[in-house]
Design an enzyme around this catalytic site. Structure first.
Site, PDB file in Angstrom:
ATOM      1  N   GLY A 109       0.813  -1.224   0.000  1.00 19.09           N
ATOM      2  CA  GLY A 109       0.000   0.000   0.000  1.00 19.09           C
ATOM      3  C   GLY A 109       0.845   1.272   0.000  1.00 19.09           C
ATOM      4  O   GLY A 109       2.065   1.235   0.177  1.00 19.09           O
ATOM      5  N   HIS A 110       0.171   2.395  -0.127  1.00 17.31           N
ATOM      6  CA  HIS A 110       0.867   3.684  -0.194  1.00 17.31           C
ATOM      7  C   HIS A 110       1.604   3.998   1.106  1.00 17.31           C
ATOM      8  O   HIS A 110       1.108   3.733   2.189  1.00 17.31           O
ATOM      9  CB  HIS A 110      -0.042   4.853  -0.564  1.00 17.31           C
ATOM     10  CG  HIS A 110      -1.338   4.943   0.170  1.00 17.31           C
ATOM     11  ND1 HIS A 110      -2.284   5.879  -0.159  1.00 17.31           N
ATOM     12  CD2 HIS A 110      -1.868   4.235   1.194  1.00 17.31           C
ATOM     13  CE1 HIS A 110      -3.320   5.731   0.637  1.00 17.31           C
ATOM     14  NE2 HIS A 110      -3.103   4.751   1.457  1.00 17.31           N
ATOM     15  N   ASN A 111       2.816   4.537   0.932  1.00 17.14           N
ATOM     16  CA  ASN A 111       3.646   4.979   2.056  1.00 17.14           C
ATOM     17  C   ASN A 111       4.122   3.849   2.955  1.00 17.14           C
ATOM     18  O   ASN A 111       4.634   4.101   4.048  1.00 17.14           O
ATOM     19  CB  ASN A 111       2.898   6.032   2.895  1.00 17.14           C
ATOM     20  CG  ASN A 111       2.660   7.301   2.103  1.00 17.14           C
ATOM     21  OD1 ASN A 111       1.581   7.474   1.537  1.00 17.14           O
ATOM     22  ND2 ASN A 111       3.662   8.124   2.002  1.00 17.14           N
TER      23      ASN A 111
END
Lengths: 345, 345, 345
Positions: B240-242
């Site tokens: 996922g993002h980050n």
């Protein structure tokens, strides 16, 4: 194309019950049946819909006994789902087929393409590739060097086949499937850095196999990863290096099979199941969705749970599992009772 | 290419035991060993095969003590799996390498391509792309605007790298992997409609990383998603993002890591594990297949289960879990006994 | 581009608290805030970072009450996450947009392309394709025959849309997504060989839908697979044939939904959830990550576990589950006590 119930019955060796002259030109689901369409009844869960369906013709099993009056024409067959498949095949076969070579495509000078092929635009055929007769290679398909694809196989848009892999006759490889990427093999050194083990085996896919969209089948580390004849893989499945799947086995989407495991013939593996590496799964094994298999499985076992157990044991155990809070209360109150009894003794 | 056991031993600093003149020209699995091939013994589970293997040469550990007579030549090394990797590397390096630019490909006028690159047909290099030396870009690879790919990295067929992402040196990105698609960020309004949060960060992949086929690594919402040096990701993984993954961490296929979680160095995450968002997973953490991680994890923990627990607790708990039906019966019969005892008191 | 806190506040109807003249030119995460950037505080878990953040401007909720002194400028808004989305939209809209047709691309002679489209190199538009206005088709996208894509929709690199499917307005389809591959439908014959059921339905995607990277949505067997308006699907999700997903529903990555299940409006389905076939899931249903749904679900239920149960029951049951080893010991010691008591009676 309109066709009468009578003519349909002839195609699938069925028996008409009701108006044999009624015409249909399309298919529909029984619960969404529309006039002028044919539908089918295979799953008993859907029997209730047959009494109200607006479909004109319904394929039913030979031994179906209606419990109310029906307005549709019935065609009785041995296996309605199978008969439907046959009919839809006629329909699909009647449509025009893709053929010829679209431009631009990349066909290396040493690639061989069989008669009557379709090569879509932006398809790529590497060195020494051999395609059989009637092979369809949709746009954006990548066929690496030395790959062999046998007669009547379809590679849908964007399927990728790495160097050296083999695909049998009459297979269907869906969009985005990746055949022959490197297996996941690394040797840690003493500092914990991983050194890649070059993966020098291939993937061999037998005849009549279907591989779902975005499914990945890794090449063998040495020796091959093998998918047996007639086996069907759904979407987004991971097959590790040197896995061998037998014949006529069905694997539902998002299953993961770790390296070097062997799965037998005529198995059914439910969605999101995980199978550890180096296991031996017998023939006719059935595994429920989301199960986790961590040990060898004998022929014919039916399994559920993570870690898996026999399905009967699973259902019994889960029934008790759901009562755990009340079991805990009961146990605590028994403890109190027993203490009292000890005191009073 | 034939090579003698003696010559192999020199390449990997090993000691020959048996006929040093025997020649091999291929590799095989120990249980499928063929004459004229080299194999290896690393996993003790496979020791039984060494006594019957038809392979001519077997790499074994320095301290391997055979329990029966052997017909093969042994080469003793510190770490047989590592030695195999070294040998296979020699083999792979000896093969001809893809190089040059195939046509048609799309190289934007502002893209920079380093020396000795391979750009396959239908590869796409967007504006201001920078490719280092010896980079291999296979057919159908998409490299978005402003992407930087450092020296010696391979992007296999159909890998997609969105705008602005960075990939380090000596990485391998397998077919169909998607680097830098939008993270899953939406803000619901008062009517329950979702408004997209534009994802303005990037993905940064460090050196010596391998990314499996059809794995997806989302770009940061703001700030970057980071994959640390030497880390290996298998197929069909979702990052996922980050998310930040540390160094030399191994993640097996079909794992999902939700947004903003941080995973340390030298971790091993089994297949189909799920890791919730915003968590902190320490270094040297091991997580068994199909586990679900819902809270922070300290360095060195070994976890299993969904929700996860320590592996020792998990095995103890599962042993009792399997006995739940008999526990339930025992509890009920105890209840009856206690009632009787109370009555008789 | 520099912009002052005061000007930002005007764009999002916010109230400045602190220095309204401070300028920002980028965004950052609150825990990694840098001078000259804007950040936001939406998740209470991150409140602790606001006191030390180096970001110059922080979007906060109208009712945020700081517990210590702050060095940053605040902009108070109704919904900070929503306000951030609006700001980032301004930013993204200000960037130049892809437009025009890159070469080589394949646009069949019967395809229609609306005004202001972007057709990337190596994109493929089949026969009778209709693209609306402002549609963006990135490189390596495959749009099969008779597909319709409505205005303002973006198909990112390598997305594949099979023949006959429909995509609404303002949708985003990420790289590698496969829309309309065959559903998994096979009829076994008496020898256990599987005969393919041709899949003659389509996929219909409504307006404002986002589909994640490498997600697969199968075409209907007959009738259509339907994704409702405003629904958001993450990466690597599998949607089976004839599934219907309602409006404004959010499905997190790696979920699998088996054929013919219906999911309502405003649901939230966590990562790696599995949903069996032929189920009816109501509106506003929430399902925790890794759950397995095997029966119909009423409106508004909140579920966890595999097989799933109500979330309160799940937490109670898991609390006892973790105590199973001690429960087992306690039960055994009670048994001994009761036996003793019986003996002494």
């Amino acid at each position: 194309m309109e066709i009468s119930a009578q003519n349909i019955a002839q195609l699938i060796n069925g028996e008409v019950e009701g108006d044999g002259e009624v015409q249909v030109s399309d298919v529909s689901k029984i619960e969404q049946g529309r006039p002028g369409t044919l539908t089918f009844l295979a799953n008993p869960q859907y029997t209730k819909y047959i009494y109200d369906t607006k479909a004109s013709v319904v394929l039913v099993s030979k031994d179906f006994i209606p419990e109310k009056e029906l307005t549709c024409t019935l065609i009785r067959v041995e296996n309605p789902y199978h008969a439907l498949a046959t009919l839809l095949d006629f329909y699909v076969q009647s449509k025009p087929k893709k053929t010829g070579i679209e431009n631009p495509s990349y066909i290396s000078s040493t690639a061989q393409v069989g008669d009557n092929a379709y090569i879509g635009a932006f398809a790529y055929l590497g060195q020494n590739v051999k395609l059989g007769k009637n092979v369809k290679v949709y746009p954006h398909v990548y066929v690496g060097d030395n790959v062999v694809v046998d007669d009547d196989t379809i590679l849908f848009a964007g399927a990728k086949v790495y160097e050296g892999c083999k695909i049998g006759k009459s297979c269907i490889i869906h969009a985005g499937a990746v055949i022959g990427a490197d297996g996941f093999g690394f040797a840690p050194d003493q500092e914990g850095h991983y050194k890649k083990i070059p993966q020098v085996g291939y993937v061999e896919i037998s005849d009549n196999v279907e591989i779902g969209a975005n499914t990945t089948i890794d090449r063998g580390s040495m020796g091959n990863t093998i998918i047996g004849e007639g086996t069907k893989l759904d979407n987004l499945i991971q097959i590790g290096h040197n896995v061998e799947v037998g014949k006529d086995t069905v694997i539902v989407s998002q299953v993961g099979v770790a390296g070097s495991s062997k799965i037998g013939n005529n198995c059914m593996i439910g969605g999101q199941v995980g199978i550890s590496g180096h296991l031996h799964i017998g023939n006719r094994v059935q595994v429920g969705a989301q199960s986790g298999i961590m040990h060898d499985i004998n022929d014919g076992e039916v399994l559920l749970g993570s870690p898996s157990m026999g399905h009967r044991q699973f259902f019994k155990t889960m029934a008790v599992f759901r009562k755990l809070p009340e079991i805990f209360r009961e146990l605590n109150s028994l403890s109190v009772e027993v203490k009292k009894l000890k005191g009073s003794n």
